[in-house]
Design an enzyme around this catalytic site. Structure first.
Site, PDB file in Angstrom:
ATOM      1  N   GLU A 125     -46.789   9.220  33.331  1.00  0.00           N
ATOM      2  CA  GLU A 125     -45.528   9.641  32.738  1.00  0.00           C
ATOM      3  C   GLU A 125     -44.513  10.033  33.816  1.00  0.00           C
ATOM      4  O   GLU A 125     -43.329   9.709  33.722  1.00  0.00           O
ATOM      5  CB  GLU A 125     -45.790  10.819  31.800  1.00  0.00           C
ATOM      6  CG  GLU A 125     -44.690  11.091  30.807  1.00  0.00           C
ATOM      7  CD  GLU A 125     -45.174  11.996  29.685  1.00  0.00           C
ATOM      8  OE1 GLU A 125     -44.957  11.648  28.513  1.00  0.00           O
ATOM      9  OE2 GLU A 125     -45.776  13.056  29.980  1.00  0.00           O
ATOM     10  N   GLU A 128     -43.306   6.909  35.565  1.00  0.00           N
ATOM     11  CA  GLU A 128     -42.392   6.192  34.670  1.00  0.00           C
ATOM     12  C   GLU A 128     -41.002   6.818  34.735  1.00  0.00           C
ATOM     13  O   GLU A 128     -39.985   6.119  34.801  1.00  0.00           O
ATOM     14  CB  GLU A 128     -42.939   6.236  33.249  1.00  0.00           C
ATOM     15  CG  GLU A 128     -42.124   5.458  32.235  1.00  0.00           C
ATOM     16  CD  GLU A 128     -42.729   5.484  30.843  1.00  0.00           C
ATOM     17  OE1 GLU A 128     -42.295   4.675  30.000  1.00  0.00           O
ATOM     18  OE2 GLU A 128     -43.638   6.314  30.594  1.00  0.00           O
ATOM     19  N   CYS A 155     -47.384  12.879  24.709  1.00  0.00           N
ATOM     20  CA  CYS A 155     -48.761  13.367  24.650  1.00  0.00           C
ATOM     21  C   CYS A 155     -49.090  14.082  23.344  1.00  0.00           C
ATOM     22  O   CYS A 155     -50.261  14.239  22.998  1.00  0.00           O
ATOM     23  CB  CYS A 155     -49.057  14.277  25.841  1.00  0.00           C
ATOM     24  SG  CYS A 155     -47.836  15.550  26.083  1.00  0.00           S
ATOM     25  N   SER A 175     -42.070   7.961  26.251  1.00  0.00           N
ATOM     26  CA  SER A 175     -42.861   7.463  27.376  1.00  0.00           C
ATOM     27  C   SER A 175     -43.903   6.485  26.869  1.00  0.00           C
ATOM     28  O   SER A 175     -44.440   6.641  25.761  1.00  0.00           O
ATOM     29  CB  SER A 175     -43.548   8.634  28.082  1.00  0.00           C
ATOM     30  OG  SER A 175     -44.547   8.163  28.967  1.00  0.00           O
ATOM     31  N   LYS A 215     -54.992  15.059  16.197  1.00  0.00           N
ATOM     32  CA  LYS A 215     -55.755  14.161  17.062  1.00  0.00           C
ATOM     33  C   LYS A 215     -56.764  13.339  16.258  1.00  0.00           C
ATOM     34  O   LYS A 215     -57.190  12.255  16.697  1.00  0.00           O
ATOM     35  CB  LYS A 215     -56.479  14.957  18.150  1.00  0.00           C
ATOM     36  CG  LYS A 215     -55.551  15.526  19.218  1.00  0.00           C
ATOM     37  CD  LYS A 215     -54.819  14.428  19.963  1.00  0.00           C
ATOM     38  CE  LYS A 215     -53.895  14.991  21.034  1.00  0.00           C
ATOM     39  NZ  LYS A 215     -53.039  13.953  21.623  1.00  0.00           N
ATOM     40  N   GLU A 218     -54.769  10.398  15.263  1.00  0.00           N
ATOM     41  CA  GLU A 218     -54.524   9.555  16.433  1.00  0.00           C
ATOM     42  C   GLU A 218     -55.758   8.739  16.794  1.00  0.00           C
ATOM     43  O   GLU A 218     -55.661   7.544  17.085  1.00  0.00           O
ATOM     44  CB  GLU A 218     -54.104  10.412  17.621  1.00  0.00           C
ATOM     45  CG  GLU A 218     -53.838   9.590  18.883  1.00  0.00           C
ATOM     46  CD  GLU A 218     -53.520  10.463  20.089  1.00  0.00           C
ATOM     47  OE1 GLU A 218     -52.377  10.923  20.197  1.00  0.00           O
ATOM     48  OE2 GLU A 218     -54.427  10.673  20.909  1.00  0.00           O
ATOM     49  N   GLU A 223     -54.874   0.658  17.096  1.00  0.00           N
ATOM     50  CA  GLU A 223     -54.489   0.160  18.420  1.00  0.00           C
ATOM     51  C   GLU A 223     -55.268   0.816  19.549  1.00  0.00           C
ATOM     52  O   GLU A 223     -55.227   0.340  20.688  1.00  0.00           O
ATOM     53  CB  GLU A 223     -52.988   0.346  18.653  1.00  0.00           C
ATOM     54  CG  GLU A 223     -52.493   1.770  18.634  1.00  0.00           C
ATOM     55  CD  GLU A 223     -51.960   2.221  17.282  1.00  0.00           C
ATOM     56  OE1 GLU A 223     -50.975   2.972  17.237  1.00  0.00           O
ATOM     57  OE2 GLU A 223     -52.542   1.795  16.262  1.00  0.00           O
ATOM     58  N   CYS A 378     -49.988  23.474  22.421  1.00  0.00           N
ATOM     59  CA  CYS A 378     -51.323  23.182  21.891  1.00  0.00           C
ATOM     60  C   CYS A 378     -52.170  24.428  21.667  1.00  0.00           C
ATOM     61  O   CYS A 378     -53.101  24.406  20.862  1.00  0.00           O
ATOM     62  CB  CYS A 378     -52.068  22.244  22.846  1.00  0.00           C
ATOM     63  SG  CYS A 378     -51.187  20.727  23.222  1.00  0.00           S
TER      64      CYS A 378
END
Length: 404
Positions: A125, A128, A155, A175, A215, A218, A223, A378
């Site tokens: 990140e 980038e 994230c 990102s 999560k 996710e 994918e 978090c």
């Protein structure tokens, strides 16, 4: 949401970042799954306990631990180690890393510390962002698509779902780096399989341990089968997710208790010989608001200027204001040019809305924006211990940033 328990008090509504809860005050509420981010903020803030986690994998994981043909690897997020002790009667915010390792080993887990994956995330990140600075700010030509500025962090899976559902026209600002969970699973089932645990990737079962209910969603996204795709290119045929299941901090505590393991009395352990448990302070601070930004700034500053930041503890992006701003002056190495990197840090997803009109209009002054869905980051995720007094998140934040 249990209609037998819901009192229609509207507490869940006040904490939902996506306006996904419907029902008038005093009437039974329900959750609109098409809007829900699975972030769990309604769950941890319901005073009556009417909302339950939808996915419970504790028994499934225990069966895998009992299978001698399966290598069960726990990938543990930074914020878990400052919350797990609370489930065993320890002071909120107690840092229990080595006891957590000891408990996981006693339960039969192998370990990858997600701090390692967080370090990977920040390198991706951060670099980038550097490439975008070079191109958009310094005018360096590029031959590939970079995405737009300002760059959003990627994230937080609840934040990613929020922007997908509500602002798909801004996806090019995210990102391209995967979340730490998104990086941890493939590393375990590729390098970890061949170089650390010396087994076939199909025989590795990855259990993500996170402070976050989002999560779980996710991990289920189709994918995220990167390891299986890699191995198919190398003669394997099996398909499997990068992370098989996710346990929240509360889930892990229940599993350990079912196995008769008490975190207070378990023998501490280390992972000194495990390359997937090595990490820097950059990965560690991901668990609190501003942590990703601070880690990214350290990387970007060094690459752009050729020097370390004078103080690696970059306090302007710390603190519990819901939106924080900072200007970072950087002198471009090898030139006389200076740039001022403008950043913003947001926690509590709804608070990002104030920044979006300027971004859509192309007038935003910012280069980089961190967004964390949960208040304080978090450490206050929907999978963390539920403290009825609502104060435990402060102790966890101070455990990550003890000097704040």
């Amino acid at each position: 949401m249990d209609p037998k328990i819901c009192k229609g008090c509207d507490s869940c509504k006040s904490f939902c970042p996506a306006d996904a809860i419907e029902g008038k005050y005093g009437a039974i509420h329900h959750i609109d799954s098409t809007k829900c981010l699975q972030c769990g903020q309604c769950l941890v803030n319901c005073p009556f306990g009417s909302i339950k986690d939808q996915v419970d994998a504790v028994d499934e994981v225990m069966k895998k631990l009992d299978d001698p043909n399966i290598t069960v690897v726990a990938t543990i997020a930074p914020a878990v180690r400052v919350a797990l002790g609370e489930e065993f009667g320890m002071e909120p915010g107690s840092l229990v890393t080595e006891k957590m390792y000891g408990a996981l080993k006693k339960a039969g887990f192998k370990i990858m510390d997600v701090n390692f994956a967080a370090d990977n995330t920040i390198m991706e990140e951060g670099m980038e962002l550097v490439e975008k600075i070079k191109h958009y700010v310094l005018g360096v030509p590029t031959t590939h698509h970079l995405g737009a500025l300002p760059q959003f962090t990627s994230c937080c899976s609840a934040w990613v779902r929020y922007i997908e559902l509500n602002h798909p026209d801004l996806l090019d600002h995210l990102s391209t780096a995967k979340s730490p969970q998104g990086m941890a699973g493939p590393v375990v089932k590729t390098y970890g399989a061949t170089e650390v645990w010396h087994t076939e990737p199909e025989k590795i079962y990855v259990v993500g341990v996170y402070p976050c209910t989002a999560k779980k969603l996710e991990a289920s996204r189709p994918e995220f089968h990167s390891a299986a795709k890699y191995w198919k290119e190398h003669g394997h045929s099996a398909d499997y997710p990068d992370t098989d299941v996710v346990l929240t901090t509360r889930d892990l505590a229940r599993l350990l208790k079912k196995k008769g393991i008490d975190l207070q009395t378990v023998e501490p352990a280390t992972e000194k010989d495990n390359p997937l448990a090595e990490y820097t302070g950059a990965g560690t601070i991901f668990g609190a608001t501003g942590g990703v930004m601070e880690a990214a700034l350290r990387t970007a500053y060094f690459v752009v200027t050729g020097e370390e930041m004078a103080d690696l503890s970059y306090k302007p992006v710390r603190g519990l204001e819901f939106v924080k701003y900072a200007d970072v002056l950087m002198k471009v190495k090898g030139t006389d040019k200076e740039i001022t990197l403008k950043v913003a840090v947001v926690h509590g997803t709804k608070n990002v809305e104030a920044l979006l009109p300027d971004i859509k209009a192309g007038t935003s002054p910012y280069h980089f924006i961190e967004v964390m869905n949960c208040p304080a980051g978090c450490v206050n995720g929907g999978g963390q211990p539920i403290n009825p007094m609502g104060t435990s998140w402060l102790g966890k934040t101070k455990a990550i940033f003890p000097w704040s």
